[in-house]
Design an enzyme around this catalytic site. Structure first.
Site, PDB file in Angstrom:
ATOM      1  N   ARG A 121       6.074  -0.619  -3.872  1.00  0.00           N
ATOM      2  CA  ARG A 121       5.842  -1.277  -2.901  1.00  0.00           C
ATOM      3  C   ARG A 121       4.643  -2.517  -2.984  1.00  0.00           C
ATOM      4  NH1 ARG A 121       6.417   2.214   1.722  1.00  0.00           N
ATOM      5  NH2 ARG A 121       4.395   1.210   2.589  1.00  0.00           N
ATOM      6  N   ASN A 141      -3.046   2.694   5.050  1.00  0.00           N
ATOM      7  CA  ASN A 141      -2.391   1.717   5.045  1.00  0.00           C
ATOM      8  C   ASN A 141      -2.178   0.984   6.262  1.00  0.00           C
ATOM      9  OD1 ASN A 141      -1.374   2.607   2.382  1.00  0.00           O
ATOM     10  ND2 ASN A 141       0.592   3.304   3.040  1.00  0.00           N
ATOM     11  N   GLY A 142      -2.306  -0.336   6.251  1.00  0.00           N
ATOM     12  CA  GLY A 142      -2.246  -1.188   7.770  1.00  0.00           C
ATOM     13  C   GLY A 142      -3.660  -2.018   7.858  1.00  0.00           C
ATOM     14  N   TRP A 159      -2.578  -2.748  -1.742  1.00  0.00           N
ATOM     15  CA  TRP A 159      -2.484  -4.050  -1.730  1.00  0.00           C
ATOM     16  C   TRP A 159      -3.346  -4.932  -0.960  1.00  0.00           C
ATOM     17  CZ3 TRP A 159      -0.656  -8.279   1.515  1.00  0.00           C
ATOM     18  CH2 TRP A 159       0.156  -9.319   0.898  1.00  0.00           C
ATOM     19  N   CYS A 173       0.787  -1.126  -0.012  1.00  0.00           N
ATOM     20  CA  CYS A 173       0.048  -0.054   0.079  1.00  0.00           C
ATOM     21  C   CYS A 173       0.807   1.211   0.093  1.00  0.00           C
ATOM     22  CB  CYS A 173      -0.864   0.068   1.245  1.00  0.00           C
ATOM     23  SG  CYS A 173      -2.238  -1.253   1.250  1.00  0.00           S
ATOM     24  N   LYS A 193       6.951  -4.782  -1.542  1.00  0.00           N
ATOM     25  CA  LYS A 193       8.557  -4.131  -1.114  1.00  0.00           C
ATOM     26  C   LYS A 193       8.648  -4.275   0.486  1.00  0.00           C
ATOM     27  CE  LYS A 193      12.797  -2.883  -1.538  1.00  0.00           C
ATOM     28  NZ  LYS A 193      13.763  -3.866  -1.981  1.00  0.00           N
ATOM     29  N   LYS A 200      16.025 -15.132  -5.012  1.00  0.00           N
ATOM     30  CA  LYS A 200      15.841 -14.277  -6.027  1.00  0.00           C
ATOM     31  C   LYS A 200      15.404 -14.728  -7.276  1.00  0.00           C
ATOM     32  CE  LYS A 200      16.739 -11.548  -4.571  1.00  0.00           C
ATOM     33  NZ  LYS A 200      16.732 -10.804  -3.183  1.00  0.00           N
ATOM     34  N   GLU A 226      11.506 -15.412  -6.938  1.00  0.00           N
ATOM     35  CA  GLU A 226      10.379 -14.362  -6.579  1.00  0.00           C
ATOM     36  C   GLU A 226      10.176 -13.621  -7.850  1.00  0.00           C
ATOM     37  OE1 GLU A 226      11.774 -11.243  -4.057  1.00  0.00           O
ATOM     38  OE2 GLU A 226      13.660 -11.636  -4.277  1.00  0.00           O
ATOM     39  N   GLU A 234      19.703 -17.305  -0.748  1.00  0.00           N
ATOM     40  CA  GLU A 234      19.283 -15.960  -1.439  1.00  0.00           C
ATOM     41  C   GLU A 234      19.326 -16.167  -2.911  1.00  0.00           C
ATOM     42  OE1 GLU A 234      18.239 -13.503  -0.635  1.00  0.00           O
ATOM     43  OE2 GLU A 234      18.657 -11.816  -1.862  1.00  0.00           O
ATOM     44  N   HIS A 283      19.345 -36.706   1.839  1.00  0.00           N
ATOM     45  CA  HIS A 283      18.332 -37.167   2.978  1.00  0.00           C
ATOM     46  C   HIS A 283      16.871 -36.945   2.306  1.00  0.00           C
ATOM     47  CE1 HIS A 283      21.551 -37.998   5.466  1.00  0.00           C
ATOM     48  NE2 HIS A 283      22.070 -36.835   5.274  1.00  0.00           N
TER      49      HIS A 283
HETATM   50  C1  F6R Z   1      13.475 -10.450  -1.249  1.00  0.00           C
HETATM   51  C2  F6R Z   1      13.177  -9.353  -0.287  1.00  0.00           C
HETATM   52  C3  F6R Z   1      12.352  -9.581   0.823  1.00  0.00           C
HETATM   53  C4  F6R Z   1      12.748  -8.861   2.004  1.00  0.00           C
HETATM   54  C5  F6R Z   1      11.865  -9.337   3.216  1.00  0.00           C
HETATM   55  C6  F6R Z   1      12.424  -8.223   4.544  1.00  0.00           C
HETATM   56  O1  F6R Z   1      13.958  -9.959  -2.606  1.00  0.00           O
HETATM   57  O2  F6R Z   1      13.369  -8.318  -0.642  1.00  0.00           O
HETATM   58  O3  F6R Z   1      12.528 -11.147   1.143  1.00  0.00           O
HETATM   59  O4  F6R Z   1      14.147  -9.340   2.098  1.00  0.00           O
HETATM   60  O5  F6R Z   1      10.572  -8.979   3.000  1.00  0.00           O
HETATM   61  O6  F6R Z   1      12.283  -7.108   4.080  1.00  0.00           O
HETATM   62  P1  F6R Z   1      12.943  -5.932   5.205  1.00  0.00           P
HETATM   63  O7  F6R Z   1      14.462  -6.121   4.750  1.00  0.00           O
HETATM   64  O8  F6R Z   1      12.589  -4.745   4.503  1.00  0.00           O
HETATM   65  O9  F6R Z   1      12.779  -6.145   6.499  1.00  0.00           O
END
Ligand code: F6R
Length: 608
Positions: free
Chosen positions: A27, A101-102, A75, A2, A603, A485, A488, A481, A504
């Site tokens: 976001r 938002n929230g 969102w 949002c 985000k 990446k 997602e 990671e 396993h």
């Molecule tokens: C993946 C990504 C998310 C964030 C997670 C935590 O690319 O960006 O997995 O790492 O949502 O977000 P923050 O770091 O803002 O607490």
């Protein structure tokens, strides 16, 4: 998750608000809306889908004339994404408009109460209760009505509100969802995040929890929830507008991948002083560092993956026991917080709901909290006892890259300095670590030169349904990671395994042409990982391997080999992640997907 944008001033509000919302698109959202006071009434437009739909509907804002308004990208949480559920929400008389938002957690009870009083709801959202409650409590003074409503709601909110009776004002409030107020002379703004304002101003007020703001062309006032007038100082934001623009790159993600050398420099170099790592601003005296008996690192998503690297590096160098936790688990598992322990919360946004809740839980249990955060003034930064700010600058792409890299650098510095202070390493080893830290930005820059080769390789994986990543030690942490990446932004199912764990269970999934990405940069563990690569090759896997010079023999086993330069073994993750970020980027690009705004993702995850 949002986005809110609001404007009051001498110019037309709608185009400015739409532009602000477009800068918050990163976001994540699925519908958008706007409300503007046109001199007589509050006019509203909202639509499911991308912001472009709303722009078309309002002729880029021209169809909503007026100099005061609020807008929102939603969102969906309560109620599906559709026109009716999009914000703003208005009361039946169209005299009050709200963007939010929230989550209002007690909205069901509140809604039932309002319905009993005859209020009619036109959406499935939790937010609509706010528009009706404001109507119920409004007696001519908006701040008083807002206070009464906010005393009765449970949950989180960042709010932008218009009252028809007070047409040249915007009202704002926040609890646990970010909101900033921007000022540029007679023009005033509200926004969920700084990038929405940078075009107009760098002078901002960060709203604190349970504060109300009133904005008019003439002034801004801040109140507590009890109506007390507050005095707040504006802050000058260091980021400039270019940081929030693509600057010639096709996507923010690619730009941010390429910004990693400078982001690392900005994170590392200010702390390198007189042959030590300056952590003085953290308030961790040498005595406190020496007494540390345990560290818990808590985070979500990629920040959690940085934490896993942090565990390996801290334990190896400083010899302090470290545990890592997903914030969503930590907050509900009654953790043990002993004296002389440190809880490190890692977060790019500083607003992640689970990480913030974990911080509060650990604090309530008496732990000292160190936050590794990118966004200055964010909730986690404000509530922690001390903050290690990463110097990544604004990160717009949903998939984090440069912020993650800076989190790794933060852990290297904490680990090296803790190790020096505790006498766990000697002066020579410490100097070696400092030298390796200084070299990292240039090494990352050099690696970015392999972009074309990675694009070539990525194109071979476009049709994959599943991909497995594997590695041992830090190579495993990097696999976690790399796999996140990829999944997602490419929507390819991907899993990361500790290479020794494959046997396993998971190895039963390996068959002819199953793609496997093997990270094998650790000299110490190379023979072990090589055996695991042979095991999957024997079962038909198509292996892309990452290794360091000296392991050319890997080309006899793997289908493709990428070499990353050598550095201090504990810092290798900072180099091996670069090709994996580019790999994910090019697979997503090759599949024709929206790299910067993958479906369903936000985000800043400000809800649980
Ligand atoms: C993946 C990504 C998310 C964030 C997670 C935590 O690319 O960006 O997995 O790492 O949502 O977000 P923050 O770091 O803002 O607490």
């Amino acid at each position: 998750m949002c986005g809110i944008a609001g404007y009051i001033g001498k110019n037309q509000a709608a185009p400015i608000i739409l532009d602000g919302l477009s800068r918050l698109e990163y976001r994540g959202y699925d519908s958008a809306g706007i409300a503007v006071f046109d001199g007589e009434r509050i006019r509203m437009a909202k639509a499911a889908g991308r912001l472009s739909v709303l722009k078309e509907l309002t002729d880029n804002g021209r169809a909503l004339p007026g100099c005061c308004g609020i807008g929102h990208t939603r969102w969906a949480t309560h109620g599906r994404p559709c026109d009716e559920n999009a914000h703003p929400h208005m009361n039946r008389e169209n005299t009050i408009a709200v963007v939010h938002n929230g989550i209002i957690e007690n909205y069901r009870k509140l809604r039932e109460k309002l319905e009993r009083k005859g209020y009619v709801f036109s959406s499935e959202t939790d937010t609509e209760v706010l528009a009706h409650m404001l109507t119920e409590y409004y007696r001519g003074d908006p701040v008083e009505a807002i206070e009464k409503v906010l005393h009765r709601v449970e949950g989180s909110y960042a709010l932008g509100i218009l009252f028809l009776d007070h047409p040249h004002h915007i009202y704002a409030a926040r609890r646990d969802s970010p909101l900033v107020v921007g000022v540029s002379g007679e023009e005033k703004f509200i926004a969920s995040d700084v990038p929405a304002l940078l075009e107009h101003t760098r002078t901002v007020y960060y709203m604190e929890n349970e504060e109300i703001a009133t904005l008019s062309a003439g002034n801004i006032r801040f109140y507590s929830l009890d109506g007390e007038l507050l005095s707040k100082k504006p802050v000058t934001v260091e980021w400039d507008i270019s940081a929030a623009q693509k600057g010639g790159y096709a996507h923010f993600m690619l730009k941010e991948i390429h910004e990693q050398p400078s982001a690392l420099r900005d994170t590392i170099f200010p702390r390198l002083k007189d042959r030590r790592i300056d952590l003085d601003d953290l308030g961790l005296s040498e005595e406190k560092i020496r007494r540390l008996r345990r560290i818990s690192i808590v985070a979500c998503g990629s920040a959690y993956h940085a934490a896993v690297v942090g565990k390996y590096v801290l334990e190896a160098l400083a010899r302090i026991p470290v545990e890592t936790d997903l914030a969503s688990e930590y907050r509900y598992r009654c953790p043990i917080c002993e004296p002389d322990s440190l809880v490190i919360i890692v977060s790019q946004s500083g607003e992640t709901a689970d990480s913030l809740a974990a911080l509060r839980d650990a604090k309530a249990r008496g732990s000292r909290i160190l936050a590794i955060v990118n966004v200055v003034g964010s909730s986690i930064a404000r509530e922690a006892d001390c903050v290690f700010y990463t110097g990544a600058g604004p990160e717009i792409s949903v998939a984090t890259t440069k912020a993650y890299s800076c989190q790794l650098a933060a852990f290297y510095m904490l680990a090296a300095e803790f190790a020096r202070v505790r006498g766990a390493i000697g002066a020579d080893r410490f100097c070696g670590l400092l030298a390796a830290l200084k070299r990292l930005p240039a090494q990352v820059r050099e690696l970015l030169g392999c972009q074309e080769k990675i694009q070539f390789l990525a194109n071979r994986y476009l049709a994959a349904d599943h991909i497995f990543f594997m590695g041992r030690g830090i190579d495993y942490a990097i696999s976690l990671e790399g796999s996140l990446k990829l999944k997602e932004i490419s929507y390819i199912h991907s899993e990361a395994y500790a290479a020794g764990e494959l046997k396993h269970g998971t190895i039963s999934l390996i068959e002819e042409q199953t793609p496997v990405v093997a990270v094998a940069t650790s000299d110490r563990l190379y023979p072990k990982t090589l055996s695991n690569i042979v095991e999957v090759k024997t079962r038909g896997a198509m292996v892309l391997a990452l290794t360091t010079p000296g392991h050319e023999d890997l080309a006899r086993t793997a289908d493709y080999v990428l070499f990353v330069p050598e550095t201090e073994p504990l810092f290798m993750g900072s180099l091996s992640i670069i090709p994996l970020q580019l790999f994910a980027y090019y697979v997503s690009l090759g599949r024709g997907l929206d790299v910067d705004k993958p479906r369903n993702l936000a985000k800043s995850v400000t809800v649980e």
